[in-house]
Design a protein around this motif. Sequence first.
Motif, PDB file in Angstrom:
ATOM      1  N   ALA C 191       0.810  -0.952   0.041  1.00  0.00           N
ATOM      2  CA  ALA C 191       0.433   0.334  -0.557  1.00  0.00           C
ATOM      3  C   ALA C 191       0.934   1.093  -0.018  1.00  0.00           C
ATOM      4  O   ALA C 191       1.940   1.436   0.518  1.00  0.00           O
ATOM      5  N   VAL C 192       0.316   2.051  -0.351  1.00  0.00           N
ATOM      6  CA  VAL C 192       1.209   3.582  -0.466  1.00  0.00           C
ATOM      7  C   VAL C 192       0.186   4.987   0.658  1.00  0.00           C
ATOM      8  O   VAL C 192      -1.260   4.391   0.788  1.00  0.00           O
ATOM      9  N   ALA C 193       0.538   5.348   0.745  1.00  0.00           N
ATOM     10  CA  ALA C 193      -0.750   6.987   0.993  1.00  0.00           C
ATOM     11  C   ALA C 193       0.382   8.379   1.119  1.00  0.00           C
ATOM     12  O   ALA C 193       1.309   8.453   0.613  1.00  0.00           O
ATOM     13  N   PRO C 194      -0.558   9.378   0.482  1.00  0.00           N
ATOM     14  CA  PRO C 194      -0.173  10.804   0.342  1.00  0.00           C
ATOM     15  C   PRO C 194       0.529  11.384   1.461  1.00  0.00           C
ATOM     16  O   PRO C 194      -0.016  10.729   2.958  1.00  0.00           O
ATOM     17  N   ILE C 195       1.561  11.742   1.203  1.00  0.00           N
ATOM     18  CA  ILE C 195       2.102  12.699   2.655  1.00  0.00           C
ATOM     19  C   ILE C 195       1.454  14.153   2.561  1.00  0.00           C
ATOM     20  O   ILE C 195       2.082  14.604   1.754  1.00  0.00           O
ATOM     21  N   ILE C 196       1.160  14.688   4.182  1.00  0.00           N
ATOM     22  CA  ILE C 196       1.020  15.834   3.953  1.00  0.00           C
ATOM     23  C   ILE C 196       1.916  17.333   4.969  1.00  0.00           C
ATOM     24  O   ILE C 196       2.052  15.743   6.182  1.00  0.00           O
ATOM     25  N   ARG C 197       1.952  17.611   4.912  1.00  0.00           N
ATOM     26  CA  ARG C 197       2.738  18.744   6.314  1.00  0.00           C
ATOM     27  C   ARG C 197       2.032  20.021   6.291  1.00  0.00           C
ATOM     28  O   ARG C 197       1.948  20.668   4.786  1.00  0.00           O
ATOM     29  N   GLU C 198       2.621  20.477   7.280  1.00  0.00           N
ATOM     30  CA  GLU C 198       2.313  22.380   7.132  1.00  0.00           C
ATOM     31  C   GLU C 198       3.681  22.982   6.239  1.00  0.00           C
ATOM     32  O   GLU C 198       4.376  22.454   6.722  1.00  0.00           O
ATOM     33  N   GLY C 207       4.719  14.887  -0.724  1.00  0.00           N
ATOM     34  CA  GLY C 207       5.260  13.180  -1.348  1.00  0.00           C
ATOM     35  C   GLY C 207       4.463  12.296  -0.511  1.00  0.00           C
ATOM     36  O   GLY C 207       3.635  12.226  -0.023  1.00  0.00           O
ATOM     37  N   ILE C 208       4.931  10.841  -0.516  1.00  0.00           N
ATOM     38  CA  ILE C 208       4.469  10.161  -0.737  1.00  0.00           C
ATOM     39  C   ILE C 208       5.549   8.412  -0.042  1.00  0.00           C
ATOM     40  O   ILE C 208       5.624   9.197  -0.098  1.00  0.00           O
ATOM     41  N   ALA C 209       3.356   8.177   0.611  1.00  0.00           N
ATOM     42  CA  ALA C 209       4.531   7.368   1.899  1.00  0.00           C
ATOM     43  C   ALA C 209       4.772   5.281   1.209  1.00  0.00           C
ATOM     44  O   ALA C 209       3.817   6.158   0.769  1.00  0.00           O
ATOM     45  N   LEU C 210       5.611   5.186   1.013  1.00  0.00           N
ATOM     46  CA  LEU C 210       5.283   3.558   0.965  1.00  0.00           C
ATOM     47  C   LEU C 210       5.010   2.983   2.097  1.00  0.00           C
ATOM     48  O   LEU C 210       6.106   3.173   2.902  1.00  0.00           O
ATOM     49  N   PHE C 211       4.074   1.932   2.352  1.00  0.00           N
ATOM     50  CA  PHE C 211       3.891   0.898   3.211  1.00  0.00           C
ATOM     51  C   PHE C 211       4.468  -0.104   2.941  1.00  0.00           C
ATOM     52  O   PHE C 211       4.848  -1.040   2.178  1.00  0.00           O
ATOM     53  N   GLN C 212       5.617  -1.131   4.067  1.00  0.00           N
ATOM     54  CA  GLN C 212       5.482  -2.640   3.537  1.00  0.00           C
ATOM     55  C   GLN C 212       4.242  -2.951   4.787  1.00  0.00           C
ATOM     56  O   GLN C 212       4.767  -2.895   6.172  1.00  0.00           O
ATOM     57  N   GLY C 213       3.721  -3.888   4.373  1.00  0.00           N
ATOM     58  CA  GLY C 213       2.310  -4.311   5.254  1.00  0.00           C
ATOM     59  C   GLY C 213       1.560  -3.348   5.857  1.00  0.00           C
ATOM     60  O   GLY C 213       1.188  -2.079   4.936  1.00  0.00           O
ATOM     61  N   ILE C 220       8.299   9.044  -0.972  1.00  0.00           N
ATOM     62  CA  ILE C 220       8.900   9.179  -1.861  1.00  0.00           C
ATOM     63  C   ILE C 220       8.471  10.517  -2.673  1.00  0.00           C
ATOM     64  O   ILE C 220       7.540  11.706  -1.698  1.00  0.00           O
ATOM     65  N   ASP C 221       9.685  11.611  -2.878  1.00  0.00           N
ATOM     66  CA  ASP C 221      10.149  12.976  -3.237  1.00  0.00           C
ATOM     67  C   ASP C 221       8.412  13.623  -4.756  1.00  0.00           C
ATOM     68  O   ASP C 221       8.534  12.779  -5.165  1.00  0.00           O
ATOM     69  N   PRO C 222       7.936  14.960  -3.625  1.00  0.00           N
ATOM     70  CA  PRO C 222       6.659  15.753  -4.928  1.00  0.00           C
ATOM     71  C   PRO C 222       7.706  15.581  -5.759  1.00  0.00           C
ATOM     72  O   PRO C 222       6.621  15.560  -6.042  1.00  0.00           O
ATOM     73  N   ASP C 223       8.986  15.639  -6.059  1.00  0.00           N
ATOM     74  CA  ASP C 223       9.198  16.386  -7.505  1.00  0.00           C
ATOM     75  C   ASP C 223       8.700  14.189  -8.291  1.00  0.00           C
ATOM     76  O   ASP C 223       9.070  14.546  -9.222  1.00  0.00           O
ATOM     77  N   ASP C 224       9.227  13.828  -7.625  1.00  0.00           N
ATOM     78  CA  ASP C 224       9.676  12.388  -8.190  1.00  0.00           C
ATOM     79  C   ASP C 224       7.587  11.732  -8.656  1.00  0.00           C
ATOM     80  O   ASP C 224       7.855  10.795  -9.399  1.00  0.00           O
ATOM     81  N   SER C 225       7.109  12.206  -7.799  1.00  0.00           N
ATOM     82  CA  SER C 225       5.416  11.634  -7.460  1.00  0.00           C
ATOM     83  C   SER C 225       5.441  11.403  -8.597  1.00  0.00           C
ATOM     84  O   SER C 225       4.599  10.561  -8.620  1.00  0.00           O
ATOM     85  N   LEU C 226       5.043  11.693  -9.667  1.00  0.00           N
ATOM     86  CA  LEU C 226       4.740  11.464 -11.070  1.00  0.00           C
ATOM     87  C   LEU C 226       5.187  10.677 -11.731  1.00  0.00           C
ATOM     88  O   LEU C 226       4.589   8.971 -12.054  1.00  0.00           O
ATOM     89  N   ALA C 323      15.715   2.390  -4.865  1.00  0.00           N
ATOM     90  CA  ALA C 323      15.315   1.744  -3.980  1.00  0.00           C
ATOM     91  C   ALA C 323      14.498   1.584  -3.205  1.00  0.00           C
ATOM     92  O   ALA C 323      14.117   1.369  -2.098  1.00  0.00           O
ATOM     93  N   MET C 324      12.850   1.666  -3.395  1.00  0.00           N
ATOM     94  CA  MET C 324      11.539   1.177  -3.341  1.00  0.00           C
ATOM     95  C   MET C 324      12.156  -0.890  -2.721  1.00  0.00           C
ATOM     96  O   MET C 324      12.114  -1.092  -1.924  1.00  0.00           O
TER      97      MET C 324
END
Lengths: 358, 479, 376
Positions: C191-198, C207-213, C220-226, C323-324
């Motif tokens: 699974a993955v999930a987006p990351i946000i911050r203030e 960016g994007i959070a990569l999950f294991q389980g 993943i950096d927002p610049d690489d998200s595409l 990286a993954m």
Amino acid sequence: MAKEKLYPFHVTILTYMTQTGVVMLSLPRILAENFGYNGWMALIGLSGIAALNIFIISLVYRLGKGKSIFQIMEMSLPKFVLYPLYSFIACIWAVTGCIVAKNYVSIFQMISFNTTHVMLLKIMVDILVYFLVIKGIYNISKALTSFYWVTSWMYLILFFYFKDFEWARMTPFFFSGETHFVEGSMSVFTSFIGYELSLLLFPYVEKGKKFMRAVQIGNLLTTLTYIIICFICFGFYSFEQLKLMVYPMLDLLSYIKLPFIERIDNLLFAFFLFTTVSTIAMYIWASQEIVKRMIPKAKVKVIVILIIMAVFFIAWIPDTIPEIGEWLQYLGYTDTVIAFGLPLMLIAILLVNKRARQ
Amino acid sequence: MALSKSEDNMDNMKPTLQHTLEEFKDCADILHRTLPETGIDMVFFEHLVGSDQFTRDVAIPFMDANGDDVKRLLNRSQYEEMNTNKPFIKAILEGAVAIFHNDRSYVVYVSKPEARSIQQSETEAIITGPHDSFNEVAEINMSLIRRRVKSSHLKSILLEVGEVTKTRVYVLYLDDLANMEYVNELQSRIEKIEIDSVLDGNMLVQYIDDFPNSIFPLIPTTERVDAAVSRLVAGRIIVVVDGSPSVISAPASFFEFFSSPDDYYQRWMLGTATRLLRFIAFIITVTFTAMYVSVTTFHYEMIPEDLLLTLTESRSRVPFPPIYEALLLEATIELLREAGARLPTKIGQTIGIVGGIVIGQAAVQAGLTSNILIIAVASSAIASFVIPSYVMSASIRLIRFGLIILASVLGNLGLMMGIVMVIIHLAGLTSLKASYLTPIAPMNVKDWRDVFIRSPFAWLKERPSMSKSPNMRRNKMKQ
Amino acid sequence: MIPLRKKALLLQLFAALLVLSGCGDEKILERLGFIHTAGYELVPAENSGEPDKLRVTIAVPKADPEGKIKRETMTAVVATSKEARIELSRQTELSLVSGQLRSTLFGAALARKGIGEHIDTFVRDPAISQRVKITVVNGNVQHLLNKRYAEHPRPGQYIDRMLDKEAEAMMIPNVTLYDFTRDYYDDGIDAVAPIIREKGKDITIDGIALFQGDRYVARIDPDDSLIFAILRQNFKRGEMSINLNSLGYGKEKLLFSSMVSSRKIKVNRGENGGLSVQIRMLVKGSVLEYVGDLKIGEEEDRHKLEKRIAEYLTSNAQKMIDAMQRHKADSIGIGKHVRNSMSYTEWKSTNWDELYPNIEVRCSTEVVIKNFGKFM
């Protein structure tokens, strides 16, 4: 005016509406649990078995030349054998009907009415069923046909799942994983049960071959509906997830979102009332037919009220949803036995009689 | 009572002047004129007989006549000799002049009764199409029908209903098109009615209904000639009741109440669109307010995010639960409707303003209702008026109240239970023993072409299956 | 015949209904507090040795007729998420309901520990929609929800809409409860999930959070998200700015927009049974902004540019996959394809989690510039 008969189309709808019901909600999981990957395919085989069963019933119809099953049985069996048998079948069918009702209201209770007493909800459903059953089979068929049209648009919902459906999730594995074929077949087969009530329709249909064909088509319609839903579930959810979902179809419905209604699942689940009431009504009607045969003098309304009240108290016994599920399963097994046993017995009687006459 | 005892044998006696006067003893409006020179007695109701015509055609010739002339006059075809009392009395009551001469009695009809002119129907107005409609005189209505159906196959049976009023009722059907079983059934039902008076077609309908206790009208009535004729030609039976502009047609299905004659006067696509609109209106009427109650009472999760806050905000000012709010507003709308229907058009407009603006606006501002409910109630009220049949739209509005209450108790489940109940009820209904839900149950897809849609005429070459017509093709009379 | 008994029964029905109507399942709109956003994060225990506590923050939008108060946030510090409900409802006059829950935020620390039990609660509750968004927050969740953003009176809604919009542009994957659980339980994808911050007075995608389980393992950096989007799924709408600097082509920059991308994953068997995976990506799009020395109006130069973009995408994709693999997060679903290339017994006998970091994954990209605007 001549007494109206059931048209083949109505028989199809009767069969379909009796077969389908709340089982649909958990069917994908049961398939995944018992048949492993691509378990939906098992439906095809099981539907074939149901079709075979219907064929046996059609043999009864043909050999008996449209005689009602009561006439056939009473030809050669003495009353002291018949009456216990009648009572047994009537009981099983009536209890099946009411446990189906209890199952539906229990799920509804879980979703929306957590503190309302289940049996109060069930009374409401029972009142509906009472009004439907006392109207006789011809009007039941008319009501069920209307129900069918009211619910038929629900097939359109399936288009919502195209976007997230993925073939890769289906996997190329067939029936692998942890499987329990025998047990699974038995429990999935119970979701096809309902066609056996066509045994009681003999006196009410137009004479001819079309009647049994209509039952077969009804069974096909059911199969098709089940297959479509399960197929979508297998491609929409991951396999391991499917095994963990109690009611995959309920989740499937809650995924839909329309611009003007969010969470349409609530409304859609209420639409299941139509098929549920149909199933219950048909079983109670069948039971009523048998009781009526045993006590010809009794009024239909009185019989129906008594049956509904009797099974109402039986429905009180299973309390939790797993318990209800267990009951349904065992009732389903018994129904299956009746579905196969009764027509086979009838054929035997008919053949013996034929030989005796020769 | 002496009179009633002797009635039986008096009925078959020869009419006499003495008995006739006895019969109409305390009727102040009966007129008895004697012409002593010719030995003629005339008895009649002045207001039932056109006085000019009477003077010209009856009074003057007899006054001028001598003994032979009288005989000659009375031999004319319009003078009908009567030999029994009962029809004689009836004829006087229907506006004939009774003439007694030498123990013989005659009746002569000198004029037709007064009638309202043929006007446009107020309840069933349409935009295009014929604008004439029935009025209160059965004979005029019959003439309107006969003028449209120039066929010797148009048969009529005259019956009498009402033990006191003796209302004339004509059962009309097209021979070879209508199923005679329906005709006989309808005739015997009308004959079986035992009541002192039947004042309107809609009243007669309730006496001949299959299920008088159903909330739904099972037999439609219409004031429109074209609608009546189109049903006649479809193989239905129509009944004209004297004294009523409402003409009955039977049998009918539930869906027939949703069609209007002007569906056929427009292009078929427009006709289809309006017809579908009516079915949508039906769904809106039945479910909208109930849905509001169900959603605001139980199923908050169904509300879309953008609407949620608006709805909560307007609800938060309302001091009572949604069910009372909804019933209050629904009742107000019904009051407005009923008030508007009873008042003349000009005052009716005031009612509209008072109801719409004053009550609607003020109710929201005062925090008695939420504005979204106003929209729901108003749209379902408007939708109910889209349904062409007034009786059907009234029935549906009543059902709505039941559904609202159910929805307030069990939410969507309650709403659905209500709908299931309505369908179960509908499935059991019959109209003249024909299934009310035709063509849904029993299924007949062919009929759908003229029920849910209005197909082009090229497709409408068969009569509806419900008519059970011996001649299904819409063509000549004989195949 | 029918009338009397029917009426009597109908009356009974109504009587039963009236009895029922006294019960407490009504959820009348204005008495409810709709939890719009729920945030979960870990608070380190004050004394070492005690287990970490959970801080639950919820945002409840409010409909205030005067229009001053737009929302209410409530916080509870509890040991388990189930206690939070009780603790939170003590703080409000409204009964809290979760049927209108739109998004859930997980603090990064909590996500690293695993969010499985929370997800489990969500899928179990029939009131909670399958479309609830799952997001990881880089930073303090309570602060993020509590803060008064001058331009966004309801931060919950703000986050929700921003995620929607960004997902549409493929900058982040659209991760709902359905998506997350589906991939979480699938053995061939993680699974993955987006990351946000203030960020100052706003909130931004981080960016994007990569999950294991159920554990968050890499970002993943927002610049690489595409590029991630290209690898993960086919899509029909996207935009990315590419800086060809890194490839050594001088100062070349371009904006690749209206991207339509499709990717194919092919699993090859080596002679010795080893697996290798080939990912082929086809990206079509238009170049509306280009800074550099090529003349994109000319076909030859355009092909050159296509090659350079392809090279850029390939090398970045390769890096990302490496990286993954390092983090053992199969976020693009290579496992699904490997599984589908095997027989069941073979798949069962392979430990995909172990195998995944060691297989060879090769990327190749084809880029087509469909148009370059209305100017040569």
